[in-house]
Design an enzyme around this catalytic site. Structure first.
Site, PDB file in Angstrom:
ATOM      1  N   ARG A  52       0.822  -1.209   0.000  1.00 46.93           N
ATOM      2  CA  ARG A  52       0.000   0.000   0.000  1.00 46.93           C
ATOM      3  C   ARG A  52       0.860   1.264   0.000  1.00 46.93           C
ATOM      4  NH1 ARG A  52      -4.324  -0.991   4.683  1.00 46.93           N
ATOM      5  NH2 ARG A  52      -2.393  -1.725   5.579  1.00 46.93           N
ATOM      6  N   ILE A  78       3.034 -23.981  13.446  1.00 50.20           N
ATOM      7  CA  ILE A  78       2.805 -25.386  13.790  1.00 50.20           C
ATOM      8  C   ILE A  78       2.229 -26.145  12.609  1.00 50.20           C
ATOM      9  CG2 ILE A  78       1.742 -26.964  15.435  1.00 50.20           C
ATOM     10  CD1 ILE A  78       1.261 -24.558  17.271  1.00 50.20           C
ATOM     11  N   LYS A 133     -10.346 -20.179  13.040  1.00 47.08           N
ATOM     12  CA  LYS A 133      -9.459 -21.337  12.979  1.00 47.08           C
ATOM     13  C   LYS A 133     -10.229 -22.634  13.244  1.00 47.08           C
ATOM     14  CE  LYS A 133      -5.554 -18.440  14.306  1.00 47.08           C
ATOM     15  NZ  LYS A 133      -4.861 -17.832  15.463  1.00 47.08           N
TER      16      LYS A 133
END
Lengths: 430, 430
Positions: free
Chosen positions: A48, A138, A207
């Site tokens: 941006r 992870i 999630k």
């Protein structure tokens, strides 16, 4: 054998994660080339603020026109680390339509529009990878999607938000209240100025939707995820938890029903026993516990956020997508064949810890116990404490449905002898 | 879109793991077909005792001629769960040469002949997958090989043998000696009648060789792995560990040197702080800690052995290999381009906990301290305990090379005032 023509990568966004991705692509170029089988080069970076100096990124690669970049036609992989719904969604779709595969770290977008994006990827025979969208570094999406592809996952139980785990860990270890712990998290940079997305569980819910979909091979929309934040967890709740040999974590829980035909996904604070591996996850770390038929109990632990850890996950995906591209193949796409029903929170079955403020007079316990019995909620233990005409009752139930528990609580509130319901907390991980 | 011609799988071995693989292939046939994109069928099962009744396995699939089975030419994937070097090695090689890809759970073979087997796989454009060879159900090979493919792994530190972890956990929690704990492990089926492979660290060393090779993109032979068993760990060692806020685990440790040009791999008992995530790995569970540049610290935890968990890993590989086959592609093969030097144990740098039996008279500590100083080993703490003319000295060092430490110990043994070296144990995980 090494191909010499490089694969071209367009980077959308060059903030904390994007700049790490660019840095590693440059400093580890030789390793990446060896592991992919061809060199990989940064072909453009959409930002941006083009005037900002970005170390290691040649100014001629920088553009403010992300749309033109993804439309170039010679881009092999678009790495999207802008975040948010738009313009990310349109850019990803455009990238697929112009021949690129996509690696994204965008949990909000994947949770909301994952199915649609997977469909566009598949129509264009391209890859959509997003390991970084859940639990940072992870490895979780790949193990669920590939390592456990021959197994039947029954439950995913995880700490998937580092900010809230930092706050809860602080409350647990120091006895601090929520606001005090939040202030410290903010001062240390673990919480944003507006912490709503974290503390109200929106981030974890996104999630949970992604994990549930992948774990159970079905579609779970963001709206399907029950969500309860952790702003009302008190120091008193932690004292109660300790008396039970528990601590309190904000958990994302995705479960398959016993009969296997439906699933649920939810995010809320819960007590878990100190003996559970998730109880010892400290600070801003994340950890996800997976239970499956054959593998049994697995846990994946590591840093759930941050520029470098997230970049590690992005680059793992980038290597995989580049290899697929060289092979003329694509990796596993969306797997939603199971098409399971997503049940509402009322059908979730778990245990509860309920603190009641009651009148200190004979017969109260009998009244309360009757209400539980009438709603089919079986009591495991009751602890009664009284002083100065006031008393408290702490009830821990056996497993009961959320609907039964809600009915019980509603009825308890109507009892003259119950002055208030001080707290209700689910007990998980047993 | 589902292909209707099934992929054909030959199963070599039908013991604890093989029978679980066959069972899941049958009971989860529909799920596997959906996840692969084609049905998968058991085309033959090679066993030693054909007369034995195997539930769920049609007798006409059973053969004692494993060689003929892998030579059939119509087999897509050979699943090798026989174990041991021969005939497994020849069968796998033959399978590649006759058009099959291979999924193996054979740690001994992979550790010894992984490079040669990978070469044959590559010559024949076939896959060799072996997630089940290390740490059972725990996804570890795939995360190292794929999720961390864009990162630089510096250390792998793991509990990769469930039998020894069960024994050490028992010694820690009950104060039992080695023999007593081993007897219990044997009685409960956690240790084999001949526990040598486990307690002497052979099993863990094979896994360390495999992990080091994958983590560092280099070849590490089984002979390169330093190996020390845990049969000499005593109840007194556990008491010493507790005094230091530690416990004792049999660890597999693979490390890259600070300058990045060499690696080491070793298996030995070591003290680790109780605050380290590996310290709380209980019973026969396995866990592997991975440290990398970008991702930071990751841990993978789960059951390291057993029929069903190992079958879960085998089936995950089977799905991946079948998908590759449908794609006309292969997954990542051996990655040994880094070609790093494997250094000997003498160059390993760590901390040490040394217990000495010494004469209880003035000047002993000064003598001992001088020996450490002469060998360049810096002392962190010393604890002196005396009674009845006998005394003990417990020395904990700062980081020093194994060679320096060995030289120190040799010199200490020559001191008149040192009656014996009661124990030497490395201190890891800090």
């Amino acid at each position: 054998m090494m191909r010499t023509r490089p694969l071209k990568v367009a980077l959308l966004g060059c903030g904390v994660v994007g700049s790490e991705v660019a840095r590693i692509m440059t400093t580890h170029a030789d390793d990446l080339a060896q592991r992919i089988g061809a060199p990989v080069e940064l072909a453009g970076v959409a930002v941006r603020r083009p005037a900002k100096v970005r170390e290691g990124i040649p100014q001629e690669l920088v553009t403010t026109d992300a749309t033109a970049l993804v439309k170039r036609g010679d881009i092999d992989v678009v790495v999207e680390v802008i975040g948010g719904i738009e313009p990310a969604r349109t850019l990803i779709t455009t990238a697929f339509e112009h021949g690129a595969s996509v690696v994204s770290a965008n949990k909000a977008l994947l949770a909301q529009d994952g199915a649609a994006l997977h469909a566009v990827a598949e129509q264009n025979d391209k890859d959509l990878y997003y390991e970084a969208a859940v639990a940072g570094a992870i490895p979780l999406i790949r193990p669920l999607r590939e390592s456990l592809a021959g197994d039947k996952v029954n439950r995913v139980l995880g700490i998937v938000n580092g900010t809230t785990n930092f706050i809860l860990d602080k409350m647990d270890s120091t006895g601090a209240g929520y606001q005090e712990a939040l202030d410290e998290a903010t001062a240390l940079g673990y919480a944003e100025a507006d912490p709503t997305a974290d503390v109200e569980g929106f981030d974890a819910a996104a999630k949970a939707a992604i994990l549930a979909g992948i774990a159970f091979h079905t579609r779970v929309r963001l709206d399907d995820v029950y969500r309860e934040g952790m702003t009302e967890v008190t120091a008193a709740d932690f004292r109660s938890a300790k008396e039970m040999g528990c601590t309190i974590k904000l958990l994302a829980i995705c479960e398959r029903s016993k009969d296997g035909t439906s699933v649920t996904a939810r995010v809320h604070p819960a007590m878990i026993p100190l003996t559970h591996p998730l109880a010892s996850v400290r600070g801003a770390y994340n950890a996800v516990f997976v239970e499956s038929d054959a593998a049994g109990q697995l846990m994946f632990y590591g840093p759930g956020a941050g520029g470098a850890p997230t970049a590690s996950a992005v680059l793992g995906d980038l290597v995989a997508v580049c290899r697929n591209r060289l092979n003329g193949a694509t990796g596993p796409g969306e797997s939603s064949y199971a098409a399971l029903t997503v049940s509402s929170m009322g059908e979730v079955v778990t245990r509860y810890h309920i603190s009641l403020d009651v009148a200190d007079k004979p017969g109260v316990l009998a009244q309360v116990a009757t209400v539980f019995a009438e709603h089919g909620v079986s009591i495991d233990t009751v602890r009664q404490q009284g002083k100065d005409g006031e008393a408290s009752l702490v009830v821990v139930t056996h497993r009961a449905s959320d609907a039964s528990l809600s009915g019980t609580v509603e009825a308890l509130r109507k009892l003259d002898t119950v002055r208030g319901v001080a707290s209700i907390m689910r007990v998980e991980g047993e």
